[in-house]
Design a protein around this motif. Sequence first.
Motif, short mmCIF file in Angstrom:
data_model
loop_
_atom_site.label_atom_id
_atom_site.label_comp_id
_atom_site.label_asym_id
_atom_site.label_seq_id
_atom_site.Cartn_x
_atom_site.Cartn_y
_atom_site.Cartn_z
N GLU A 511 1.27 -1.32 -0.32
CA GLU A 511 -0.12 -0.65 0.46
C GLU A 511 0.82 1.25 0.18
OE1 GLU A 511 -2.33 -0.58 3.51
OE2 GLU A 511 -3.90 -1.98 2.49
N ASN A 512 2.02 1.13 0.83
CA ASN A 512 2.63 2.63 1.04
C ASN A 512 4.21 2.47 0.18
OD1 ASN A 512 4.14 0.90 2.76
ND2 ASN A 512 3.63 2.17 4.21
N ASN A 513 4.44 1.43 -0.85
CA ASN A 513 5.06 1.04 -1.22
C ASN A 513 6.33 1.07 -0.38
OD1 ASN A 513 3.69 0.79 -3.53
ND2 ASN A 513 3.83 2.73 -4.53
N SER A 514 6.90 0.57 0.76
CA SER A 514 8.16 -0.09 1.30
C SER A 514 8.19 -0.87 2.02
CB SER A 514 8.17 0.94 2.99
OG SER A 514 6.42 0.37 3.68
N ASN A 534 21.60 -6.24 -1.33
CA ASN A 534 21.10 -5.64 -2.68
C ASN A 534 20.23 -6.56 -3.21
OD1 ASN A 534 22.60 -8.67 -2.99
ND2 ASN A 534 24.55 -7.07 -2.83
N PHE A 535 20.12 -5.81 -4.21
CA PHE A 535 18.39 -6.21 -5.13
C PHE A 535 19.12 -6.58 -6.16
CE2 PHE A 535 18.48 -3.16 -1.22
CZ PHE A 535 17.73 -3.73 -0.44
N ALA A 536 18.02 -7.56 -6.81
CA ALA A 536 16.90 -7.57 -8.35
C ALA A 536 15.84 -7.78 -8.15
CB ALA A 536 18.25 -8.74 -9.03
N THR A 537 15.17 -6.92 -9.48
CA THR A 537 13.72 -6.93 -9.28
C THR A 537 13.32 -7.06 -10.41
OG1 THR A 537 13.63 -4.73 -9.86
CG2 THR A 537 13.86 -4.45 -7.76
N ALA A 538 11.80 -7.75 -10.74
CA ALA A 538 11.40 -7.43 -11.89
C ALA A 538 11.28 -6.59 -13.14
CB ALA A 538 10.02 -8.17 -12.28
N GLN A 539 11.49 -5.51 -12.59
CA GLN A 539 12.11 -4.20 -13.37
C GLN A 539 13.13 -4.15 -13.27
OE1 GLN A 539 9.26 -2.14 -14.78
NE2 GLN A 539 7.91 -3.47 -14.06
N SER A 540 13.73 -4.07 -12.46
CA SER A 540 15.68 -3.99 -12.68
C SER A 540 16.08 -5.60 -12.70
CB SER A 540 16.61 -3.14 -11.97
OG SER A 540 17.62 -2.84 -12.69
N PRO A 541 16.31 -6.91 -13.36
CA PRO A 541 16.35 -7.93 -13.25
C PRO A 541 18.75 -8.49 -13.46
CG PRO A 541 15.85 -8.04 -14.93
CD PRO A 541 15.67 -6.58 -14.69
N ASN A 542 18.64 -7.51 -12.77
CA ASN A 542 20.04 -7.50 -12.84
C ASN A 542 21.23 -8.01 -11.56
OD1 ASN A 542 22.82 -7.02 -13.23
ND2 ASN A 542 23.19 -4.86 -12.51
N ASN A 566 15.75 3.72 -4.88
CA ASN A 566 15.61 3.83 -6.49
C ASN A 566 14.91 2.35 -6.76
OD1 ASN A 566 16.61 6.21 -6.23
ND2 ASN A 566 18.63 5.51 -6.13
N MET A 567 13.87 1.90 -6.44
CA MET A 567 13.22 1.19 -7.47
C MET A 567 11.50 1.43 -7.49
SD MET A 567 13.77 -2.14 -4.72
CE MET A 567 14.77 -2.91 -4.04
N GLN A 568 11.11 0.87 -8.44
CA GLN A 568 9.35 1.38 -9.12
C GLN A 568 9.31 -0.12 -8.51
OE1 GLN A 568 9.36 4.03 -12.50
NE2 GLN A 568 9.78 5.61 -10.83
N LEU A 569 7.94 -0.54 -8.23
CA LEU A 569 7.00 -1.98 -8.23
C LEU A 569 6.26 -1.88 -8.35
CD1 LEU A 569 9.51 -3.82 -5.67
CD2 LEU A 569 9.93 -4.00 -8.10
N ILE A 575 11.02 -9.18 -5.96
CA ILE A 575 11.87 -8.82 -5.50
C ILE A 575 13.64 -9.28 -5.54
CG2 ILE A 575 11.06 -7.64 -3.25
CD1 ILE A 575 12.87 -5.64 -3.56
N ILE A 576 14.21 -9.74 -5.37
CA ILE A 576 14.75 -11.40 -4.83
C ILE A 576 16.22 -9.74 -4.00
CG2 ILE A 576 16.82 -12.70 -5.39
CD1 ILE A 576 15.07 -13.80 -7.22
#
Length: 972
Positions: A511-514, A534-542, A566-569, A575-576
């Motif tokens: 709901e609050n993107n946290s 550290n993070f990889a996401t569906a939007q940035s799968p690096n 600096n994520m948008q989900l 997110i991994i």
Amino acid sequence: MITPLSGLAALGAFFLVTLALVVSESSVPERPRSLRLPNDTHPLAYHLHISSDIHRGVLLFSGNATIDVVIRKSTNEIVLHAKNLSDIQITVHQLIDGGSEIVDNLTHTIHRSASFLIIHPIENFQAFEEGQRFRLEILYTANMTQRPAGLYYMDYSDEEGHPAFVAATQSEPTFGRLIFPCYDEPGIKSNFSIKITHGSSHSAISNMPVKEIWSHGDLKTTLFHTTPPMSTYLVAFVISYFESTSETYRGITQSLYAPPASKEKGQSALKNAVRTVAAFEDYFGVSYPLPKLDHVALKKNFGAAMENWGLITYKDTSLLKNISLDIRNPLWDRITQNHEIAHQWFGNLVSPEWWTYTWMNEGFATYFGYVITDLLYPEYKVMETFVAHEADSAYSYNSFFDVRPMSSYVENEKDIMGVFDIISYKRAACVIRMFHHAFRQKVFVRGISHFLEKYRYRAANELNLFDALQTELHEDEYFSQKSWASRIRDIMLSWTHSEWLPILVVTRNYENNSITFSQRSVHSKDELWWIPLNFATAQSPNFEDTQVDIFMPPQSQYSVALADLNMQLSGRDWIIVNKQQTGFYLVHYDTDNLMAIARQLQANHSVIHKVNRAGLFRNLKPQIEHNDIEQVDVVFEMLKYLELEQDILTWNEAADSIDRLSENLVGTASHKLFNEFVCRLVTPIFRRVYVEQNANISLDQGNRILHTACLADLPECLGYTRNLAKEYFINKVNFTTDSEYYGTYDTVLCMGVRYLSDPDFHRVIDVLKAADRGSENYDDMIYALRCTQSHRHLLHYLEVMLGEGSTHLILSEPEAMMYIVYVFKSSSASRPVIWQYIERNYMLICRSPNFVEHFNQIAKFVPRHQRLNVSCSAQTIANHMEAEGIKSSHELIESDSPLVGKKMKITENFQDRFEQQIHNWLLGEVPQSTGRSDALLAASLSASNGSSRPQGILKDATRAVRSVLRTIDMYR
């Protein structure tokens, strides 16, 4: 036989002393002392002369340890280590203005419990003043040991078949004192000038190159160049008839020593060593400091290898290979060798102040041994092997009771030996790997290089290491801006002084993107860590950039907004955390995020890095084990994509979760459906490994796949393993040393007997009865037959093994009860049969001295539906034991004890919570085809039983599998 001092004649003037002034030994009673040296004195230099007649098989050796010492603090004693040394004679000279004076009125005491040699005045006074220097000349004799500790011996046969003897040293960790009196602590360094007198038929090598050789009669004396400052645990020499091959590169001569007939088998190892030393020099920018490095293949060694500076000793099987005959993957031997070469920097150039910091030796050698091997042999994908073996052991070790911090103080010899464990080697390697990535690899390596240069030829502690890293991070433009960059000590200490392992719980607020990160120990212990995230996401799968994005501070919860990361989900994005599993912690996700990951795996699993795919299942395993799952459906959705997964690392991790689920479902209505589901998942990878025999996957690597496939009753697997087991047991085809089966035949044999036909089962039993107890496959038959799924076969097997008619020819009474417990714990199918066996045979087996203790252990694994039966059996047994006057040191477990069934409660709770959900999910997922499983199983039996062996065991097993595959097609 040589008299105690007969070997000294060859030593010349070095041993000329005035006997009237020799320090005598005192018999003063021992007083309690610290087991650490008092640090009032310090060695400046050692001159060590060893005289040995090992060439004649004489185990007694003589020595002269001449040690120059400085008095750091005024004292009435000089304390060194000495253990099992005899005929000790000591002369003490005070060094004054280039000359010396003999000091009389001294004696020495042996403090045996501390392994101390104490030199002190006959009458108590302060004999040694601060700043003074003394020369201790200590003559002694000792015997070589048979085990690799101190100076030990090995017997060989030379090329003509005559007896030949070799002597070698093992000084680590506290065995230097068995060779010569010394300051036997890792943080006390000195220069060593070593001289060996030995038979002329032998040669001697030591840490440094040979300086000079003198011949005298049938003896020779080999003098070596003086070492740089080093610890006593690295002092080494070998006296042998071995021959060597050498190669010089960058001014460093490396030689491989082995018996003459075997030295050519070391060519590959020698070439690897030359490449590896150069690679370490280039990687850290720190030159190897000695002019030579020897590699010696020995019949006996303390472990696989020992990293003595300039002279590494190996168990010969780790060093000598006939490349034309031995086709087994040489990866492990190279990793072993490169681990020891890494020690030339980590431990030898810079040594630990004390054994508290053993991990600074072993952890760095383990990890960077892999790193350099990966650089030299990228085709082996060595870092995947690190994850599969070193990391997997490090994670699982946290389930044991004797967990300790990486940095933990030890003092006595037994405890010092104890720190050479998985924690120092594997857990430390994982922590080092974590910060190698988190601090960016180049920055981390610069910090380590700075540390090695600053403390070369010295000893260091963990804070010295952390401060070197701190300096490099401060100088890095990117990291110097981070708030945590000034707290490297705190960050690192949270890992080196914690006992357990963190679980990081990642909970998204949609709901609050946290995101809220929670941490807890895998144990209930109150521990908190600085955790690099550290993070990889569906939007940035690096998944390639593995440096730290943020640190979670040592607090139980920590929330951060996606915008700050600096994520948008979106709500359906995943997110991994912990890219490529470089961080040494477990990660648990909320159900929605885990379901999003499952959707990605099913759509295109290659988007997620294969090491992270493996990590997802490693993280799931403890959740399944401890019922720490919110919704079980998501676990099955995660598993569902596996029929498309071809990565062996991922499959091996997933197999553990599958096997745990299978154990939890045994005896339920869902178990058969679950096996059908698993068969669907595992068939493609099983065929790739065992039918197509894919060149990129060895049979060893597929061991977990084989186990999972057969456990699910995959017909191809059952036919394959049954054929191999029959060949081994009945036709005596030995495949245990075949490179294709190295390390995997235990699984093959166990799975191969699961469904033996009656004739085959009884043939194996007959072979077992007739087998020599010392034969190669005797134990294999005993342990494999426990895996049969036939209750009738298992009961017959137990009667043969343990029953009254066996007369304990196979197992003794104590062994029998222990074996019953082992089978009961390891095979759920065996449990009702074992209770039946106990009920039939309790009058016999209750005579075993440990019967009650083992019965109580079994009672902990009893499922709830059998507990009433256990109570009745326990009462019957108790009555019989009382009537027969059979005594026991333990009380038979009470029928209403909470311990009854304790080990089954997690499984039962799992079934209570999830079995119905699982059943419903499987009904919707697994096509129903009545009779298909039975038909396929029959097909596998038929194909297996009809096989022959004209082209070899492996081809025959594969042919049987292909026959099953043809049958399977008929049922589709």
